[in-house]
Enzyme design. Sequence first.
Site, PDB file in Angstrom:
ATOM      1  N   ASP A 126      -7.038   4.208  -4.506  1.00 28.09           N
ATOM      2  CA  ASP A 126      -7.721   4.031  -3.211  1.00 28.09           C
ATOM      3  C   ASP A 126      -8.362   5.400  -2.937  1.00 28.09           C
ATOM      4  OD1 ASP A 126      -7.858   1.994  -0.786  1.00 28.09           O
ATOM      5  OD2 ASP A 126      -7.525   3.937   0.133  1.00 28.09           O
TER       6      ASP A 126
ATOM      7  N   LYS B 132       0.870  -1.194   0.000  1.00 36.35           N
ATOM      8  CA  LYS B 132       0.000   0.000   0.000  1.00 36.35           C
ATOM      9  C   LYS B 132       0.894   1.227   0.000  1.00 36.35           C
ATOM     10  CE  LYS B 132      -4.420   0.991   0.172  1.00 36.35           C
ATOM     11  NZ  LYS B 132      -5.554   0.151  -0.307  1.00 36.35           N
TER      12      LYS B 132
HETATM   13  P1  NDP Z   1     -13.095   7.719  -2.533  1.00 36.83           P
HETATM   14  O1  NDP Z   1     -11.996   8.710  -2.397  1.00 36.83           O
HETATM   15  O2  NDP Z   1     -13.770   7.602  -3.841  1.00 36.83           O
HETATM   16  O3  NDP Z   1     -14.200   7.969  -1.376  1.00 36.83           O
HETATM   17  C1  NDP Z   1     -13.876   7.913   0.018  1.00 36.83           C
HETATM   18  C2  NDP Z   1     -14.862   8.701   0.870  1.00 36.83           C
HETATM   19  O4  NDP Z   1     -14.561   8.547   2.266  1.00 36.83           O
HETATM   20  C3  NDP Z   1     -14.787  10.206   0.624  1.00 36.83           C
HETATM   21  O5  NDP Z   1     -16.077  10.746   0.719  1.00 36.83           O
HETATM   22  C4  NDP Z   1     -13.896  10.711   1.758  1.00 36.83           C
HETATM   23  O6  NDP Z   1     -14.150  12.050   2.105  1.00 36.83           O
HETATM   24  C5  NDP Z   1     -14.291   9.821   2.885  1.00 36.83           C
HETATM   25  N1  NDP Z   1     -13.201   9.722   3.828  1.00 36.83           N
HETATM   26  C6  NDP Z   1     -11.910   9.402   3.583  1.00 36.83           C
HETATM   27  N2  NDP Z   1     -11.184   9.416   4.720  1.00 36.83           N
HETATM   28  C7  NDP Z   1     -12.025   9.811   5.675  1.00 36.83           C
HETATM   29  C8  NDP Z   1     -11.873  10.020   7.062  1.00 36.83           C
HETATM   30  N3  NDP Z   1     -10.682   9.856   7.676  1.00 36.83           N
HETATM   31  N4  NDP Z   1     -12.963  10.394   7.762  1.00 36.83           N
HETATM   32  C9  NDP Z   1     -14.172  10.541   7.152  1.00 36.83           C
HETATM   33  N5  NDP Z   1     -14.387  10.340   5.837  1.00 36.83           N
HETATM   34  C10 NDP Z   1     -13.330   9.986   5.121  1.00 36.83           C
HETATM   35  O7  NDP Z   1     -12.475   6.313  -2.097  1.00 36.83           O
HETATM   36  P2  NDP Z   1     -12.913   4.829  -2.455  1.00 36.83           P
HETATM   37  O8  NDP Z   1     -14.362   4.743  -2.714  1.00 36.83           O
HETATM   38  O9  NDP Z   1     -11.951   4.346  -3.479  1.00 36.83           O
HETATM   39  O10 NDP Z   1     -12.551   4.088  -1.111  1.00 36.83           O
HETATM   40  C11 NDP Z   1     -13.504   3.912  -0.039  1.00 36.83           C
HETATM   41  C12 NDP Z   1     -13.048   2.775   0.870  1.00 36.83           C
HETATM   42  O11 NDP Z   1     -12.956   1.555   0.113  1.00 36.83           O
HETATM   43  C13 NDP Z   1     -11.667   2.946   1.505  1.00 36.83           C
HETATM   44  O12 NDP Z   1     -11.671   2.313   2.779  1.00 36.83           O
HETATM   45  C14 NDP Z   1     -10.754   2.164   0.566  1.00 36.83           C
HETATM   46  O13 NDP Z   1      -9.579   1.732   1.218  1.00 36.83           O
HETATM   47  C15 NDP Z   1     -11.667   0.990   0.232  1.00 36.83           C
HETATM   48  N6  NDP Z   1     -11.364   0.260  -0.979  1.00 36.83           N
HETATM   49  C16 NDP Z   1     -11.200   0.879  -2.204  1.00 36.83           C
HETATM   50  C17 NDP Z   1     -10.966   0.119  -3.321  1.00 36.83           C
HETATM   51  C18 NDP Z   1     -10.843   0.743  -4.672  1.00 36.83           C
HETATM   52  O14 NDP Z   1     -10.638  -0.015  -5.625  1.00 36.83           O
HETATM   53  N7  NDP Z   1     -10.959   2.052  -4.815  1.00 36.83           N
HETATM   54  C19 NDP Z   1     -10.834  -1.325  -3.254  1.00 36.83           C
HETATM   55  C20 NDP Z   1     -11.083  -1.893  -1.957  1.00 36.83           C
HETATM   56  C21 NDP Z   1     -11.318  -1.105  -0.885  1.00 36.83           C
HETATM   57  P3  NDP Z   1     -12.951  13.034   2.646  1.00 36.83           P
HETATM   58  O15 NDP Z   1     -11.831  12.912   1.651  1.00 36.83           O
HETATM   59  O16 NDP Z   1     -13.524  14.413   2.689  1.00 36.83           O
HETATM   60  O17 NDP Z   1     -12.582  12.578   4.004  1.00 36.83           O
HETATM   61  O1  2IT Z   2      -7.931  -1.693  -0.859  1.00 36.53           O
HETATM   62  C1  2IT Z   2      -7.837  -2.176  -2.020  1.00 36.53           C
HETATM   63  O2  2IT Z   2      -7.949  -3.370  -2.226  1.00 36.53           O
HETATM   64  C2  2IT Z   2      -7.623  -1.239  -3.135  1.00 36.53           C
HETATM   65  N1  2IT Z   2      -7.592  -0.039  -2.910  1.00 36.53           N
HETATM   66  C3  2IT Z   2      -7.424  -1.766  -4.515  1.00 36.53           C
HETATM   67  C4  2IT Z   2      -6.000  -2.200  -4.710  1.00 36.53           C
HETATM   68  C5  2IT Z   2      -5.625  -2.603  -6.112  1.00 36.53           C
HETATM   69  O3  2IT Z   2      -4.425  -2.895  -6.311  1.00 36.53           O
HETATM   70  O4  2IT Z   2      -6.477  -2.658  -7.007  1.00 36.53           O
END
Ligand code: NDP
Ligand code: 2IT
Length: 444
Positions: free
Chosen positions: A164, A124
């Site tokens: 992410d 990561k």
């Molecule tokens: P996005 O950036 O698209 O959305 C994340 C949302 O969460 C935003 O609204 C953000 O708002 C909010 N957020 C982030 N940090 C905080 C915080 N500390 N407190 C409150 N709100 C917060 O991200 P993703 O949709 O890609 O990711 C969402 C989750 O899914 C994460 O946990 C990520 O690790 C997980 N994930 C993502 C994958 C991917 O392929 N993208 C795969 C697997 C898991 P703000 O920035 O204003 O805080």
């Molecule tokens: O938390 C996760 O699994 C991700 N943000 C996706 C990682 C990836 O390599 O596609």
Amino acid sequence: MNVEKLMNDLEKRHPGEVEYLQAVREVLETIEDVYNENPQYEANGIIERLIEPDRILTFKVPWTDDNGKVHVNLGYRVQFNGAIGPYKGGLRFHPSVNLSILKFLGFEQIFKNSLTSLPMGGGKGGSDFNAKGRSDREIMRFCQSFMLELWKIIGPETDVPAGDIGVGGKEIGFLFGMYKKLACEHTGVLTGKGLKWGGSLVRPEATGFGNVYFAQEMLATKGETFQGKTVVVSGFGNVAWGAVRKVTELGGKVVAISGPDGYVYDKDGISGKKIDYMLQLRATNEDIVKPYSYEFGAEFHQGKRPWEVKCDVALPCATQNELGKEDALTLVKNGCICVCEGANMPCTPEAIEVIQEHKILFAPGKAANAGGVATSGLEMSQNSMKLSWSAKEVDEKLHGIMKNIHEACVKYGKDASGYVNYVKGANIAGFLKVADAMVDQGII
Ligand code: NDP
Ligand code: 2IT
């Protein structure tokens, strides 16, 4: 294995790294029995070697804003474990990013990637960069500066980052452009790429789709489906968007999404053009969900979390530790039957305890959100073969992978009463493959 001693030692070495310590403790507590039944693990010091990353690169990221002012952010890449394949895992750009958060995410990624059955190790990275209010040119300059350091340790056969929080298609484009210039090669060094230059169909929606496929399998163990179910989702980003789409397709009704500013309650359900609007909201870089309420005449609840809304299924898709004990008690009281994590570690240990005590279906992110990285793995395969699969082919493979992960969780997580502890199941299934690979490869 002595869990308390291991945790004490780890805490002494890494004081204050709360998220990392939380993630490690959960794994240790659930794999303890299996570990002790296999003396080759202790003999090879597997757990001591597994809980420390292989290496961490820390670097500064200087960049210039549109007014010529210089800013300096911190950048990191945690290469956690490469036993079963090249390091693989996303990059997070968010002001809250620190080493504890990236180490927890990198650690979880080891087990998640192992569960996908694809050859990917765990890693990561990210930065404390805050994109809120920044222009595209500023984001581009930041990404270019970030890659100027990162490129030294990544490559299609060594370490393959992706998106992410705060890193989507736009940032991957800027990062890829700089890598290509530095390395003089066009390879699958990042996933989540644009469709016209090596990306895979279905990758943008894969995490959310996979999450709902997983929840579908969980519901099926109780003879239930999404048809007619009321669903609450947190977040409105990449993961939330895909999840809302798939729930709607399967006949469920999503009545809430949330942002850092509060949550939106839409009693008519979030479907059709309302889902497209989520993408527009995200693209504004403002990070507020409130505008949805005036666009579609829905209720907005300032500063509140969506877990107080009555629902059958809850999909936390925003960030770590966003659903606590009180929220869990509210979900239980309101008759929720399934909590399926789309984000990484969104439920606190206390919340998980409440949910499991009430024998409600509960899946941890490392199993239930593995569809994103699994589809990244499929993107890597397509890049290696220099061809592209159709959306149908990718989606079918993704669906198959999520069903297999569910099966693995049931195999290792079902207790005598028939209740499936998905946390235990996912940790054991993910751990065994990595541990066996480490034993085979010697103490290095
Ligand atoms: P996005 O950036 O698209 O959305 C994340 C949302 O969460 C935003 O609204 C953000 O708002 C909010 N957020 C982030 N940090 C905080 C915080 N500390 N407190 C409150 N709100 C917060 O991200 P993703 O949709 O890609 O990711 C969402 C989750 O899914 C994460 O946990 C990520 O690790 C997980 N994930 C993502 C994958 C991917 O392929 N993208 C795969 C697997 C898991 P703000 O920035 O204003 O805080
Ligand atoms: O938390 C996760 O699994 C991700 N943000 C996706 C990682 C990836 O390599 O596609």
